[in-house]
Design a protein around this motif. Structure first.
Motif, PDB file in Angstrom:
ATOM      1  N   ALA A 103       0.515  -0.875   0.304  1.00 25.65           N
ATOM      2  CA  ALA A 103      -0.295  -0.573   0.142  1.00 25.65           C
ATOM      3  C   ALA A 103       1.052   1.939  -0.152  1.00 25.65           C
ATOM      4  O   ALA A 103       0.751   1.811  -0.443  1.00 25.65           O
ATOM      5  N   ASN A 104       1.702   1.368   1.118  1.00 23.38           N
ATOM      6  CA  ASN A 104       2.281   2.254   1.298  1.00 23.38           C
ATOM      7  C   ASN A 104       4.437   2.268   1.502  1.00 23.38           C
ATOM      8  O   ASN A 104       5.040   2.626   0.740  1.00 23.38           O
ATOM      9  N   ASP A 105       4.471   0.982   1.288  1.00 27.06           N
ATOM     10  CA  ASP A 105       6.281   0.313   1.079  1.00 27.06           C
ATOM     11  C   ASP A 105       5.635  -1.066   0.800  1.00 27.06           C
ATOM     12  O   ASP A 105       4.698  -2.087   0.781  1.00 27.06           O
ATOM     13  N   ILE A 106       7.006  -1.296  -0.265  1.00 24.74           N
ATOM     14  CA  ILE A 106       6.856  -3.052  -0.497  1.00 24.74           C
ATOM     15  C   ILE A 106       6.877  -3.768   0.846  1.00 24.74           C
ATOM     16  O   ILE A 106       7.662  -3.988   1.639  1.00 24.74           O
ATOM     17  N   GLY A 107       5.733  -4.692   1.057  1.00 32.48           N
ATOM     18  CA  GLY A 107       5.043  -6.103   1.983  1.00 32.48           C
ATOM     19  C   GLY A 107       5.233  -4.931   3.337  1.00 32.48           C
ATOM     20  O   GLY A 107       4.900  -5.870   3.835  1.00 32.48           O
ATOM     21  N   ASP A 108       4.048  -4.069   2.637  1.00 30.13           N
ATOM     22  CA  ASP A 108       3.631  -3.251   4.023  1.00 30.13           C
ATOM     23  C   ASP A 108       2.376  -4.004   4.731  1.00 30.13           C
ATOM     24  O   ASP A 108       1.519  -3.676   5.477  1.00 30.13           O
ATOM     25  N   THR A 109       1.776  -4.599   4.236  1.00 33.64           N
ATOM     26  CA  THR A 109      -0.146  -5.091   3.812  1.00 33.64           C
ATOM     27  C   THR A 109      -0.084  -7.118   3.919  1.00 33.64           C
ATOM     28  O   THR A 109       1.385  -7.845   2.907  1.00 33.64           O
ATOM     29  N   PRO A 110      -0.596  -7.520   5.243  1.00 30.25           N
ATOM     30  CA  PRO A 110      -0.435  -9.166   5.559  1.00 30.25           C
ATOM     31  C   PRO A 110      -0.407  -9.823   4.221  1.00 30.25           C
ATOM     32  O   PRO A 110      -1.229  -8.798   3.273  1.00 30.25           O
ATOM     33  N   ASN A 111      -0.172 -11.070   3.612  1.00 33.66           N
ATOM     34  CA  ASN A 111      -0.315 -11.996   2.587  1.00 33.66           C
ATOM     35  C   ASN A 111      -0.700 -12.779   2.532  1.00 33.66           C
ATOM     36  O   ASN A 111      -0.904 -13.270   4.035  1.00 33.66           O
ATOM     37  N   ARG A 112      -1.151 -13.710   1.326  1.00 33.82           N
ATOM     38  CA  ARG A 112      -1.001 -15.150   1.043  1.00 33.82           C
ATOM     39  C   ARG A 112      -0.590 -15.785   0.811  1.00 33.82           C
ATOM     40  O   ARG A 112       0.800 -15.397  -0.209  1.00 33.82           O
ATOM     41  N   PHE A 120       6.918 -10.909  10.260  1.00 32.97           N
ATOM     42  CA  PHE A 120       6.903  -9.418  10.225  1.00 32.97           C
ATOM     43  C   PHE A 120       5.564  -8.904  10.486  1.00 32.97           C
ATOM     44  O   PHE A 120       5.155  -8.862   9.995  1.00 32.97           O
ATOM     45  N   ASP A 121       6.563  -8.072  10.856  1.00 29.37           N
ATOM     46  CA  ASP A 121       4.816  -7.348  11.533  1.00 29.37           C
ATOM     47  C   ASP A 121       4.508  -6.232   9.569  1.00 29.37           C
ATOM     48  O   ASP A 121       5.566  -5.502   9.883  1.00 29.37           O
ATOM     49  N   ALA A 122       3.904  -6.238   9.326  1.00 29.07           N
ATOM     50  CA  ALA A 122       3.601  -5.614   8.371  1.00 29.07           C
ATOM     51  C   ALA A 122       3.374  -4.378   8.162  1.00 29.07           C
ATOM     52  O   ALA A 122       4.145  -3.334   7.262  1.00 29.07           O
ATOM     53  N   ALA A 123       3.181  -3.399   8.979  1.00 28.76           N
ATOM     54  CA  ALA A 123       2.655  -2.234   9.822  1.00 28.76           C
ATOM     55  C   ALA A 123       3.889  -1.382   9.503  1.00 28.76           C
ATOM     56  O   ALA A 123       5.260  -1.058   9.140  1.00 28.76           O
ATOM     57  N   ALA A 124       5.037  -2.194  10.657  1.00 29.21           N
ATOM     58  CA  ALA A 124       6.616  -1.442  11.227  1.00 29.21           C
ATOM     59  C   ALA A 124       7.272  -2.721  10.704  1.00 29.21           C
ATOM     60  O   ALA A 124       8.696  -1.769  10.499  1.00 29.21           O
ATOM     61  N   GLY A 125       7.203  -3.420  10.167  1.00 26.87           N
ATOM     62  CA  GLY A 125       9.073  -4.281   9.473  1.00 26.87           C
ATOM     63  C   GLY A 125       9.180  -5.158  10.818  1.00 26.87           C
ATOM     64  O   GLY A 125      10.245  -5.797   9.981  1.00 26.87           O
ATOM     65  N   GLY A 126       9.222  -4.765  11.776  1.00 26.29           N
ATOM     66  CA  GLY A 126       9.994  -5.688  12.600  1.00 26.29           C
ATOM     67  C   GLY A 126       9.111  -7.009  12.453  1.00 26.29           C
ATOM     68  O   GLY A 126       8.635  -7.811  12.252  1.00 26.29           O
ATOM     69  N   PHE A 127      10.363  -8.309  13.387  1.00 24.00           N
ATOM     70  CA  PHE A 127      10.346  -9.318  12.874  1.00 24.00           C
ATOM     71  C   PHE A 127       9.908 -10.021  14.220  1.00 24.00           C
ATOM     72  O   PHE A 127      10.283  -9.388  15.496  1.00 24.00           O
ATOM     73  N   ASN A 128       9.110 -10.753  14.218  1.00 25.24           N
ATOM     74  CA  ASN A 128       7.831 -11.000  14.666  1.00 25.24           C
ATOM     75  C   ASN A 128       7.933 -12.691  15.810  1.00 25.24           C
ATOM     76  O   ASN A 128       8.342 -12.512  17.121  1.00 25.24           O
TER      77      ASN A 128
END
Length: 829
Positions: free
Chosen positions: A264-273, A332-340
């Motif tokens: 949406a706003n950055d590459i891979g910032d949305t939960p994927n399938r 990874f946290d889709a919004a923040a990018g951190g490893f979960n």
């Protein structure tokens, strides 16, 4: 580079792509190629393997692992977590022909040239398991010369590559065909085709000729378009990444998975399938224009079908067995990018083979104080398997692997707690230099981390491999300035149902040059074991004095434990790799590697690896790894046999050299699995009408087979017996056919009469021998007939026919030991 600047660069890169989309088709094609090769405005999209996020991953390196999201978990009496299956959507069907037609009119992919890599950053923080021994192999062979390449073998003249390379061919060339850095090299062999599956390209090849057969040649975005996440605004970008492909010999289906990267706003910032494709049963594993594919998706961030975690799945794995698909990956946290954390999914196999709806069970947050990073689903050919497996490198310690068992995977799965496996000491691999590198350390090739690349279990032995860095002795080191990358492989003994796996053997493929500047480095490996027990490895190789090439080696089942044969570098790169579209640091390389086993002969292995096949571009090259041939020196017993025998056994005993052996696959699997190709034999000549043939071949051992011959009417002389292994390799020996015993000649005569006792003229009487030969006699005016020159001691069938007459018993079976004159046929009228 700060996050804002990276996003600005990303936006500029996307604007360039969007401008290209507005160009006429011909101009766009030329422009895109130039853009892919020359663009320097896409560093934020560096398609590094782990993946796909922008610079925000850097902030997550020291971020704690999230592990407190499990609530209301139910457990078995043994403490295993009980999963909660949830039902997704039914499958979407499309034929290959329809997909190929879609490719012709498809708009350009929104895939960025260089996919950003997500790093969890935790591996470098690990300590060494105190029980991990600082050795290069188990058992500790101390044969350093048996680990490296040909130039550093210390005169081990008997050391040869265990699996000779036969057919090999280029599968794809660079981003001009894929539109991606890296390609995420993946491919598998099937009944008649090799299927190559990379980021941006799915292509089929004839496995006999190595020529692209034109059946499938499509962008992975187009192939999976029916189940991808709708591109979210404002970027409106989505593309596929991280391919996996298997030919499932149990079901006779091709199974492919991949993830998408909605942005949406950055590459891979949305939960994927997770996207899944399955070929139809009617194709029997042979892909054609008419093959019907069924597509599914799993919205991986859901719990019970309700989106909840907000995670992005990266670096998925695939394992397939009789019950399920096993998919694992990093979250990874889709919004923040951190490893979960890491998660796995068990997908009920019956649901995707029947049109759906797809049934999925997710197990999340596998890492607490320890757990598997990049958990690999484990492939298993056993039709009787009742449990599945995930395995990965430990999150807490080097020198340790973590396995999870999956119970009742075809119904309501359960997953065990961590099962810790201590292995020889390991370390984090370094980025790899290569001849012609103009970017300094920034231009090094990314060897990733110590993740396992793939895993396969057979006969209770689990095989897997990964990259580590080692000293010139092959012992791991993560700090020494002279360390170089090496391939570490394992054979683990996995007790059924319960118990901790143990290391049966492990080994390290490394160069023992004293200085790293002189050493060849090996990285990103995969390993496969054949039905014979031989193992083959495929991987990438380079080094300060070496170009980037593809390589293989392996071991034979009888080799000293922990050792491998010579390294076979099967490409010959002559060009430097400094692509402007991937400036680093470091430059992306393949996140995957795969070596597969021919499903019909169970002997031949195939590997697909990445290499530099032209200036500033990469290729993926497929190599067929042949099994050792059948034994050359053969002794038949008996060496001679007489003619005139419908069944006689000849035992052929061979001498094994260099792994040469006979082989016959195990019993055929239940349909729809295809039958195995079997060991066969033939004998030459025969020349018609000679009856000399092979009745059967019985496999006794790797060095002995029994051939049953029919020599009934064989002519005397020396004959050549050829034995053919299932993979088509042959060996020959000679046997002598002696004249058969001379049997006494006898005659048979009689009459054909009516029910009044009068002879019937012109009736036809036939006599058939044991070998099917047939003679005829015509009755005279008084109904008499006679056959001379019949052999005593054989069984004959006498049959009668006559015009206007019927017979209650028209046939008689008679054993002739002497002359007979009482063969009588009586007509009903």
């Amino acid at each position: 580079m700060n996050l804002l600047k990276r996003k600005t660069l990303a936006s500029n890169g996307l604007m360039n792509i969007h401008k290209l989309l507005l160009l006429p088709k011909q101009i766009f094609a030329a422009g895109l190629i130039a853009f892919l090769l020359a663009s320097t405005s896409l560093p934020a999209f560096s398609q590094t393997r782990s993946r796909k996020i922008s610079g925000k991953t850097k902030s997550s390196i020291n971020k704690p692992v999230k592990s407190a999201r499990k609530t209301n978990v139910k457990r078995t009496s043994d403490g295993d977590e009980i999963g909660v299956p949830w039902t997704g959507e039914v499958g979407v069907t499309r034929t290959t022909d329809e997909i190929m037609a879609s490719q012709l009119v498809a708009p350009p992919s929104s895939r960025p040239l260089n996919k950003p890599e997500r790093h969890h950053g935790k591996n470098k923080e690990k300590f060494q398991d105190p029980n991990a021994k600082p050795v290069s192999s188990i058992p500790d062979s101390r044969l350093k010369s048996r680990q490296g390449d040909l130039k550093s073998r210390d005169n081990f003249i008997d050391m040869i590559a265990p699996q000779p390379i036969g057919l090999n061919f280029n599968a794809v060339t660079g981003p001009t065909e894929t539109g991606a850095f890296p390609p995420d090299t993946m491919g598998a062999v099937g009944p008649s085709q090799f299927v190559v599956f990379l980021n941006g390209r799915l292509r089929t090849f004839n496995k006999t000729t190595g020529v692209a057969d034109g059946v499938v040649n499509v962008d992975s975005d187009v192939f999976f378009s029916s189940v991808m996440t709708p591109p979210p605004p404002p970027l409106n970008i989505n593309f596929t990444s991280d391919p996996q492909v298997r030919y499932d010999r149990l079901s006779g289906r091709w199974i492919l998975i991949i993830i998408d990267v909605p942005s949406a706003n950055d590459i891979g910032d949305t939960p994927n399938r997770i996207l899944i494709a399955v070929s139809d049963a009617a194709s029997n594993g042979v892909l054609t224009a008419g093959t019907v594919w069924t597509f599914y998706f799993v919205q991986q961030d859901t719990v019970g079908g309700i989106p909840s975690t907000g995670d992005f799945l990266d670096y998925p794995s695939l394992g397939v067995d009789a019950n399920a698909l096993y998919i694992g990956g990093d979250m990874f946290d889709a919004a923040a990018g951190g490893f979960n954390n890491t998660s796995v999914w068990v997908i009920r196999k019956s649901s995707i083979l029947s049109g759906g709806p797809v049934v999925t069970t997710a197990f999340r947050d596998l890492i607490g104080t320890d757990g598997p990073f990049e958990p690999r689903g484990v492939d298993n050919y056993d039709p009787a398997a009742t449990e599945g497996y995930f395995i990965g490198a430990s999150a807490a310690a080097f020198g340790r692997l973590i396995m999870r068992r999956v119970g009742t995977p075809g119904a309501t799965p359960t997953i065990s707690a961590n099962i810790s496996i201590t292995v020889p000491s390991t370390s984090f691999p370094r980025s790899v230099d290569h001849l012609g590198d103009t970017g300094g350390t920034n231009g090094n090739i990314d060897a990733l981390d110590d993740r396992l690349m793939a895993a396969h279990i057979r006969n209770g032995r689990l095989w897997t491999a990964h990259s580590i860095s080692v000293l010139s002795t092959g012992v791991s080191s993560g700090t020494n300035a002279q360390r170089r990358n090496a391939v570490r492989w394992y054979e683990l003994v996995v007790p059924p149902t319960v118990g901790t796996p143990t290391v049966n053997q492990s080994g390290t493929v490394f160069d023992n040059a004293a200085n790293r500047a002189d050493a060849r480095e090996y990285f990103i490996p995969s390993i496969m074991v054949s039905g014979q027990g031989h193992a083959a490895l495929g991987y990438t190789t380079s080094g300060t004095p070496f170009r980037i090439d593809a390589a293989t080696n392996g071991r034979l089942v009888g080799d000293t434990l922990g050792t491998t044969g010579a390294v076979n570098i099967y490409t010959t790169s002559s060009t430097a790799y400094n692509p402007p579209g991937d400036p680093g640091p470091p430059r992306r390389w393949g996140d995957y590697s795969f070596t597969s086993l021919d499903p019909l002969d169970d002997m031949t292995m195939w590997t697909i690896q990445e290499y530099c096949n032209g200036t500033n571009t990469y290729g993926a090259r497929v190599a067929k790894l042949s099994a050792p041939p059948p034994p050359v020196v053969l002794t038949p017993s008996p060496a001679s046999t007489a003619a005139g025998q419908p069944s006689v056994n000849i035992v052929i005993t061979g001498v094994s050299t260099g792994g040469s052996a006979f082989y016959n696959p195990p019993a055929d699997l239940a349909p729809p699995a295809l039958p195995f190709t079997r060991i066969t034999a033939s004998i030459t000549p025969p020349l018609a009408p000679e009856a000399l043939a092979v009745n059967s071949v019985t496999y006794n051992s790797p060095t002995q087979v029994t051939i049953n011959l029919n020599t009934t009417s064989a002519t005397p002389g020396v004959k050549t017996l050829t034995i053919t292994n299932p993979d088509g390799q042959t060996t020959n020996t000679s046997i002598t056919i002696l004249p058969g015993p001379t049997a006494a000649q006898v005659s048979a005569s009689g009459r054909v009469i009516n029910n009044a006792g009068n002879g019937i003229a012109n009736a036809s009487v036939f006599v058939t021998t044991e070998t099917g030969q047939r003679r005829v006699a015509i009755t005279n005016a008084f109904g008499h007939f006679r056959f001379d020159n019949l052999l005593a001691g054989q069984t004959y069938i006498f049959t009668v026919t006559a015009k206007r007459h019927t017979f209650g018993s028209p046939s008689q079976v008679i054993d002739l030991s002497e002359d007979r004159d009482d063969v009588i046929f009586i007509a009903n009228n």
